[in-house]
Design a protein around this motif. Structure first.
Motif, PDB file in Angstrom:
ATOM      1  N   LEU A  32       0.979  24.233  -2.510  1.00 44.20           N
ATOM      2  CA  LEU A  32       0.462  23.297  -1.518  1.00 44.20           C
ATOM      3  C   LEU A  32      -1.056  23.391  -1.441  1.00 44.20           C
ATOM      4  O   LEU A  32      -1.754  22.378  -1.371  1.00 44.20           O
ATOM      5  CB  LEU A  32       1.063  23.591  -0.143  1.00 44.20           C
ATOM      6  CG  LEU A  32       2.574  23.430   0.016  1.00 44.20           C
ATOM      7  CD1 LEU A  32       2.972  23.742   1.454  1.00 44.20           C
ATOM      8  CD2 LEU A  32       3.006  22.028  -0.352  1.00 44.20           C
ATOM      9  N   TRP A  36      -3.650  20.133  -2.121  1.00 48.23           N
ATOM     10  CA  TRP A  36      -4.604  19.502  -1.209  1.00 48.23           C
ATOM     11  C   TRP A  36      -6.035  19.784  -1.635  1.00 48.23           C
ATOM     12  O   TRP A  36      -6.926  18.990  -1.375  1.00 48.23           O
ATOM     13  CB  TRP A  36      -4.316  19.842   0.245  1.00 48.23           C
ATOM     14  CG  TRP A  36      -4.755  21.142   0.826  1.00 48.23           C
ATOM     15  CD1 TRP A  36      -6.022  21.665   0.852  1.00 48.23           C
ATOM     16  CD2 TRP A  36      -3.941  22.075   1.545  1.00 48.23           C
ATOM     17  NE1 TRP A  36      -6.035  22.861   1.525  1.00 48.23           N
ATOM     18  CE2 TRP A  36      -4.767  23.125   1.974  1.00 48.23           C
ATOM     19  CE3 TRP A  36      -2.598  22.109   1.892  1.00 48.23           C
ATOM     20  CZ2 TRP A  36      -4.288  24.216   2.703  1.00 48.23           C
ATOM     21  CZ3 TRP A  36      -2.131  23.188   2.619  1.00 48.23           C
ATOM     22  CH2 TRP A  36      -2.964  24.217   3.012  1.00 48.23           C
ATOM     23  N   LEU A  96       3.565  16.220   2.969  1.00 43.84           N
ATOM     24  CA  LEU A  96       3.526  15.825   1.558  1.00 43.84           C
ATOM     25  C   LEU A  96       3.900  14.353   1.385  1.00 43.84           C
ATOM     26  O   LEU A  96       3.292  13.642   0.579  1.00 43.84           O
ATOM     27  CB  LEU A  96       4.471  16.708   0.752  1.00 43.84           C
ATOM     28  CG  LEU A  96       4.005  18.152   0.524  1.00 43.84           C
ATOM     29  CD1 LEU A  96       5.153  19.013   0.025  1.00 43.84           C
ATOM     30  CD2 LEU A  96       2.836  18.192  -0.454  1.00 43.84           C
ATOM     31  N   LEU A 132      -0.412  19.743   6.679  1.00 43.56           N
ATOM     32  CA  LEU A 132      -0.195  20.909   5.814  1.00 43.56           C
ATOM     33  C   LEU A 132      -1.092  22.071   6.217  1.00 43.56           C
ATOM     34  O   LEU A 132      -0.666  23.231   6.231  1.00 43.56           O
ATOM     35  CB  LEU A 132      -0.459  20.536   4.357  1.00 43.56           C
ATOM     36  CG  LEU A 132       0.480  19.530   3.684  1.00 43.56           C
ATOM     37  CD1 LEU A 132       0.119  19.382   2.207  1.00 43.56           C
ATOM     38  CD2 LEU A 132       1.928  19.945   3.830  1.00 43.56           C
ATOM     39  N   LEU A 213       3.449  14.708  -5.610  1.00 44.44           N
ATOM     40  CA  LEU A 213       3.632  15.032  -4.194  1.00 44.44           C
ATOM     41  C   LEU A 213       5.091  14.851  -3.766  1.00 44.44           C
ATOM     42  O   LEU A 213       5.629  15.670  -3.004  1.00 44.44           O
ATOM     43  CB  LEU A 213       2.724  14.149  -3.336  1.00 44.44           C
ATOM     44  CG  LEU A 213       1.222  14.456  -3.424  1.00 44.44           C
ATOM     45  CD1 LEU A 213       0.422  13.372  -2.710  1.00 44.44           C
ATOM     46  CD2 LEU A 213       0.907  15.826  -2.848  1.00 44.44           C
ATOM     47  N   ALA A 217       7.572  17.773  -2.400  1.00 43.91           N
ATOM     48  CA  ALA A 217       8.248  17.636  -1.104  1.00 43.91           C
ATOM     49  C   ALA A 217       9.735  17.980  -1.233  1.00 43.91           C
ATOM     50  O   ALA A 217      10.308  18.651  -0.360  1.00 43.91           O
ATOM     51  CB  ALA A 217       8.067  16.224  -0.564  1.00 43.91           C
TER      52      ALA A 217
END
Length: 443
Positions: A32, A36, A96, A132, A213, A217
């Protein structure tokens, strides 16, 4: 009088049996951080591209990034409320999917093309990242022992830096490398047809991002993440009245520290390509300059690994102070030097910026006990400081791009102040919180 957090308040979440699940959870969360970081830094190559497509001033280009970080201000508190309602794991999945929706929206913005829709979709993506951030940063910081929180978060944040390091290569190849504005010189004026073709070059990269993404998820939704434990759960209303966030000095000064640091980091990242492509600095195309951006973010990755190791032996505050001094020195050189010296000094600031966010964050929530969740939300909200990159854009328009980096140098001085004094976890009317150090970051 508000109660001082006790040792019980800082009890880490229980480790899953065997320890393998615990390490697997951190590895998954590291993905994660990677994503990002990757998406955020795509903006670094996207900004000069959009500046060419829409014929924007420095201020208008910086406004794109300001909209991105304004999302942190508006989405942080709703994110904390959502986490309280549906839990950490479902919030990660939701974040996500929000990011994936925004990435698909970017393909629409490129197809029109529309400056306004671009701003709106970047706001959506940033809102997903905010969710997130509010969930994952405190999870990593609190799921282990508090005394190694800074080291542990720096280690996982190194994956964030890996994303930021690879994103410029991705952006330079699939966005700048496939556009007329990215491969031409700074003095070339694009025709309307060329600007339209350049806008369409954004479609494929964001389709790829959206797909990744969605897959991530699905993986997160099916993974058995360890529980956060009682250390950060919201307390009952009656007990909550005995606690106050604003009596924790490390949090009170940590919020502006995050805010001010983001002005420095985002200002450097967003104006980097424009700066080193100038004839008197690097004398190169924006496509070539986008590849050098990899070195800036690569320095952040290396610095976080180094910082994580150092913090096993040296207090986090001491390491933060040393890195802030280094950042101030190289930014001063960037302002007053020319040619390769100015270019490489700006690249080097990535190394010194590396540990700042994760270290300020963990120092800010240290000693908060059951208030950790609320404190984390406020620290993530402070990421909105990146929106003030528009101020540096305004300074660049008025006084010159190179001179505008004096703002960055000033930001490093506040981080130094925080490291030397503001980060001391003292509760007003109580005793200092001085946790002992251990040598196992994954304990």
């Amino acid at each position: 009088m508000p109660a001082v957090p006790t040792a019980a308040d800082m009890t880490p979440a229980p480790r899953p049996q065997g320890g393998t699940g615990y390490r697997s959870a951190l590895q998954l969360l590291a993905s994660l951080f990677f994503m990002w970081g990757f998406i955020t830094v795509i903006n670094g190559t996207l900004l000069p591209h959009l500046r060419s497509v829409f014929e924007l001033s420095y201020f208008q280009a910086a406004l794109i990034e300001s909209v991105w970080f304004i999302a942190y201000f508006f989405a942080s508190i709703p994110s904390a409320k959502l986490i309280e309602r549906i839990g950490y794991q479902r919030s990660l999945v939701t974040g996500l999917l929000i990011m994936a929706a925004g990435a698909l929206g970017m393909t629409l913005a490129a197809s029109i093309p529309s400056y306004g829709v671009t701003l709106a979709m970047l706001f959506v993506i940033a809102s997903g990242i905010t969710l997130l951030q509010v969930a994952a940063n405190p999870y990593v910081a609190v799921v282990g022992p508090p005394e190694t929180a800074s080291s542990r978060l720096n280690l996982v944040q190194a994956m964030n830096s890996a994303g930021t390091m690879l994103a410029p290569l991705f952006g330079a190849y699939l966005i700048l490398g496939r556009s007329k504005g990215g491969t031409a010189g700074n003095d070339v004026v694009l025709t309307p047809a060329e600007r339209l073709a350049d806008a369409h070059s954004v479609v494929l990269p964001y389709l790829l991002v959206a797909g990744v993404l969605v897959v991530l998820a699905v993986v997160i939704a099916r993974f058995p993440l360890p529980a956060m434990g009682q250390a950060t759960s919201r307390v009952a209303k009656e007990e909550r009245r005995n606690h106050s966030l604003w009596r924790h000095r490390n949090l009170v000064f940590g919020i502006p520290a995050i805010f001010i640091y983001l002005i420095a980091e985002i200002g450097v990242g967003n104006l980097f390509v424009n700066f080193i492509s100038r004839p008197d600095i690097g004398n190169m195309t924006t496509e070539a300059a986008g590849r050098y951006l990899t070195l800036l973010w690569g320095g952040m990755m290396v610095g976080r690994f180094v910082g994580s190791a150092l913090m096993q032996r040296v207090r986090a505050e001491t390491v933060l102070a040393a890195f802030s001094i280094g950042a101030f020195v190289v930014m001063t050189i960037t302002v007053f030097a020319h040619g390769p010296v100015a270019m490489w000094s700006l690249i080097l600031v990535g190394l010194f910026h590396s540990i700042m966010f994760p270290t300020i964050f963990t120092l800010g929530i240290r000693g908060l006990g059951p208030l950790t969740e609320e404190g984390s939300g406020l620290l993530i909200m402070a990421i909105a400081g990146g929106a003030l990159v528009a101020v540096q854009g305004k300074l660049a328009d008025a006084y010159g791009l190179q001179t505008s980096f004096l703002l960055t140098a000033a930001c490093e001085l506040y981080v130094l102040f925080y490291a030397l004094w503001g980060a001391k976890p003292v509760v007003t009317g109580g005793e200092p919180v001085t946790p002992e150090r251990t040598t196992d970051v994954f304990s």
